[in-house]
Scaffold this active site. Sequence first.
Site, PDB file in Angstrom:
ATOM      1  N   ASP A 282      -4.348  11.209 -13.569  1.00 45.93           N
ATOM      2  CA  ASP A 282      -3.770   9.862 -13.655  1.00 45.93           C
ATOM      3  C   ASP A 282      -2.430   9.979 -14.350  1.00 45.93           C
ATOM      4  O   ASP A 282      -1.947  11.089 -14.612  1.00 45.93           O
ATOM      5  CB  ASP A 282      -4.713   8.902 -14.411  1.00 45.93           C
ATOM      6  CG  ASP A 282      -4.515   7.438 -13.996  1.00 45.93           C
ATOM      7  OD1 ASP A 282      -3.420   6.908 -14.252  1.00 45.93           O
ATOM      8  OD2 ASP A 282      -5.436   6.843 -13.423  1.00 45.93           O
ATOM      9  N   HIS A 328      -6.127   0.373  -2.263  1.00 50.09           N
ATOM     10  CA  HIS A 328      -5.904  -1.071  -2.058  1.00 50.09           C
ATOM     11  C   HIS A 328      -4.713  -1.571  -2.884  1.00 50.09           C
ATOM     12  O   HIS A 328      -4.205  -2.656  -2.646  1.00 50.09           O
ATOM     13  CB  HIS A 328      -7.176  -1.882  -2.320  1.00 50.09           C
ATOM     14  CG  HIS A 328      -7.566  -2.018  -3.762  1.00 50.09           C
ATOM     15  ND1 HIS A 328      -8.496  -2.943  -4.199  1.00 50.09           N
ATOM     16  CD2 HIS A 328      -7.182  -1.331  -4.869  1.00 50.09           C
ATOM     17  CE1 HIS A 328      -8.636  -2.828  -5.510  1.00 50.09           C
ATOM     18  NE2 HIS A 328      -7.873  -1.862  -5.931  1.00 50.09           N
TER      19      HIS A 328
HETATM   20  C1  LIG Z   1      -6.969   0.164  -9.958  1.00 52.74           C
HETATM   21  S1  LIG Z   1      -6.901   1.527 -11.054  1.00 52.74           S
HETATM   22  C2  LIG Z   1      -8.343   2.416 -10.578  1.00 52.74           C
HETATM   23  C3  LIG Z   1      -8.874   3.284 -11.669  1.00 52.74           C
HETATM   24  C4  LIG Z   1     -10.203   3.976 -11.382  1.00 52.74           C
HETATM   25  N1  LIG Z   1     -10.129   4.858 -10.235  1.00 52.74           N
HETATM   26  C5  LIG Z   1     -11.323   2.961 -11.199  1.00 52.74           C
HETATM   27  O1  LIG Z   1     -11.945   2.949 -10.143  1.00 52.74           O
HETATM   28  O2  LIG Z   1     -11.583   2.190 -12.126  1.00 52.74           O
HETATM   29  C6  LIG Z   1      -5.559   2.462 -10.371  1.00 52.74           C
HETATM   30  C7  LIG Z   1      -5.202   3.706 -11.153  1.00 52.74           C
HETATM   31  O3  LIG Z   1      -4.139   4.398 -10.488  1.00 52.74           O
HETATM   32  C8  LIG Z   1      -3.311   4.964 -11.479  1.00 52.74           C
HETATM   33  N2  LIG Z   1      -1.986   5.272 -10.925  1.00 52.74           N
HETATM   34  C9  LIG Z   1      -1.011   4.410 -10.580  1.00 52.74           C
HETATM   35  N3  LIG Z   1       0.052   5.054 -10.085  1.00 52.74           N
HETATM   36  C10 LIG Z   1      -0.242   6.377 -10.124  1.00 52.74           C
HETATM   37  C11 LIG Z   1       0.434   7.546  -9.718  1.00 52.74           C
HETATM   38  N4  LIG Z   1       1.644   7.486  -9.158  1.00 52.74           N
HETATM   39  N5  LIG Z   1      -0.184   8.744  -9.873  1.00 52.74           N
HETATM   40  C12 LIG Z   1      -1.437   8.786 -10.423  1.00 52.74           C
HETATM   41  N6  LIG Z   1      -2.134   7.716 -10.816  1.00 52.74           N
HETATM   42  C13 LIG Z   1      -1.548   6.518 -10.669  1.00 52.74           C
HETATM   43  C14 LIG Z   1      -3.271   3.883 -12.544  1.00 52.74           C
HETATM   44  O4  LIG Z   1      -2.819   4.384 -13.786  1.00 52.74           O
HETATM   45  C15 LIG Z   1      -4.732   3.417 -12.558  1.00 52.74           C
HETATM   46  O5  LIG Z   1      -5.509   4.133 -13.471  1.00 52.74           O
END
Ligand SMILES: C[S@@+](CC[C@H](N)C(=O)[O-])C[C@H]1O[C@@H](n2cnc3c(N)ncnc32)[C@H](O)[C@@H]1O
Length: 426
Positions: A282, A328
């Site tokens: 992440d 999403h």
């Molecule tokens: C909606 S959350 C989902 C978190 C987890 N998978 C869950 O199901 O609860 C989206 C995640 O994507 C991460 N994220 C956003 N942009 C990112 C990137 N460019 N590379 C890696 N992670 C990223 C955010 O920090 C966040 O933790």
Amino acid sequence: MSDTKQPTLKGLAADITKNAAIVSDFLDKTNNHFTFDTDSPPSFPKTASEDVTAARMQLIYAARQLQFLALGPTESLQWFALSGAPDTTTLQWLYHYDIPSAVPNQDSISYADLAKKLNLNQHKMTRILRHAMTNNIFLEPIPGHIAHSSLSKQLAEPGNLIRGPVGNLTQTVYPAVSRMVDAHEKYGTNDEKGVHAPFNVAYDTEKRALEYIANDPVRSVWFTESMKGGAAAGPSSTRYSVEAFDWQSLGNGVVVDVGGSAGHVSKAIAAAAPDLHFIVQDQPAMVGKGQAELEPELKERFTFRPHDFFTTQPYNEPAAFYLRLILHDWPDEDAALILRELAAKMGPETRLLINDAVVPEHGAMHPLQEKYVRNADMVMMSMFNGLEREKSDWEDVIKRADPSLHIVGITKPRGGSLSMIEIRKE
Ligand SMILES: C[S@@+](CC[C@H](N)C(=O)[O-])C[C@H]1O[C@@H](n2cnc3c(N)ncnc32)[C@H](O)[C@@H]1O
């Protein structure tokens, strides 16, 4: 045009009586009846059978429909237009000023003392809190005094997992949703760029919402806590992510949890598949939090790595790449890019597991579940120009990422809102 399936007041009332009896009998047995008092159990027992779960869902839906039929179309619209914004705003306000923590646990406090304690205008505060009470948030046990209800008490508990979703949804998401018309007027409804979402209008930024949030120390905590809270209970709880795939079939392989936040979902899977190992990727702040919070007994099975999923995936041919509630958040072009980086590192045995909603055709799921998914879809549109996808949308985005990817199965546990889309590379 009328149709024979139209519900009637009496029909709904009978439906409610039948399903209320099923739910009530179950709550009798488990001694778990909800009340508005502070000694109420906080949430519905997880031990409910599928029949009880179905009866409860139908009960909630029928009660909602009954309200519409009792009001009629004109007054229903009046209620909608008038209640939506104030309901969310009063919750946003009392969360912002942390009123729940300032109200005593067991006792009541006068409005005058509460206003003095928080340095707020007593008259305005009282009016806002009396509005919140119309939603059963707080009680007024004696005139001029406020006390906790079962709902407000949840918000007063520092470690309570509902604080995250309420904080994130009322403080960060709601201002974005409320600017949908402005964004569509400014950018046009065809614009799918992640930086042209209603969020960008609300926050006057050209940064993507997730980047903006990650760089805000307060909003990022609400966001992470919200992910954790959503995963702890309700239709997107991790229990359904555990149920939706035979994790033990991966033996002692490695699951790369892409965008895995602080690892809360991987931890739930780890409990069900004790031989599996996890690499949680992440943004730096999220994995830093995960690393710091990691329980000693999981240290050998968990690795936290900062990784931007738009760049080359460092891990080669794991047992599975797992993406839960990631795609999403992104319009198709970005979602395809994320998948392409993973496809490049998949071997013949690697599963690509997408754990996200697969929106069925309109009317194919229980209407209460459909409401949940459609609410989520509006949040995705407002925050990221993202979307909840139908099966054909998923097929398109997967093919767009890499034509050698194909779906081998889609599983959705009953009661859950997310599906597990299993993909292999040819
Ligand atoms: C909606 S959350 C989902 C978190 C987890 N998978 C869950 O199901 O609860 C989206 C995640 O994507 C991460 N994220 C956003 N942009 C990112 C990137 N460019 N590379 C890696 N992670 C990223 C955010 O920090 C966040 O933790």
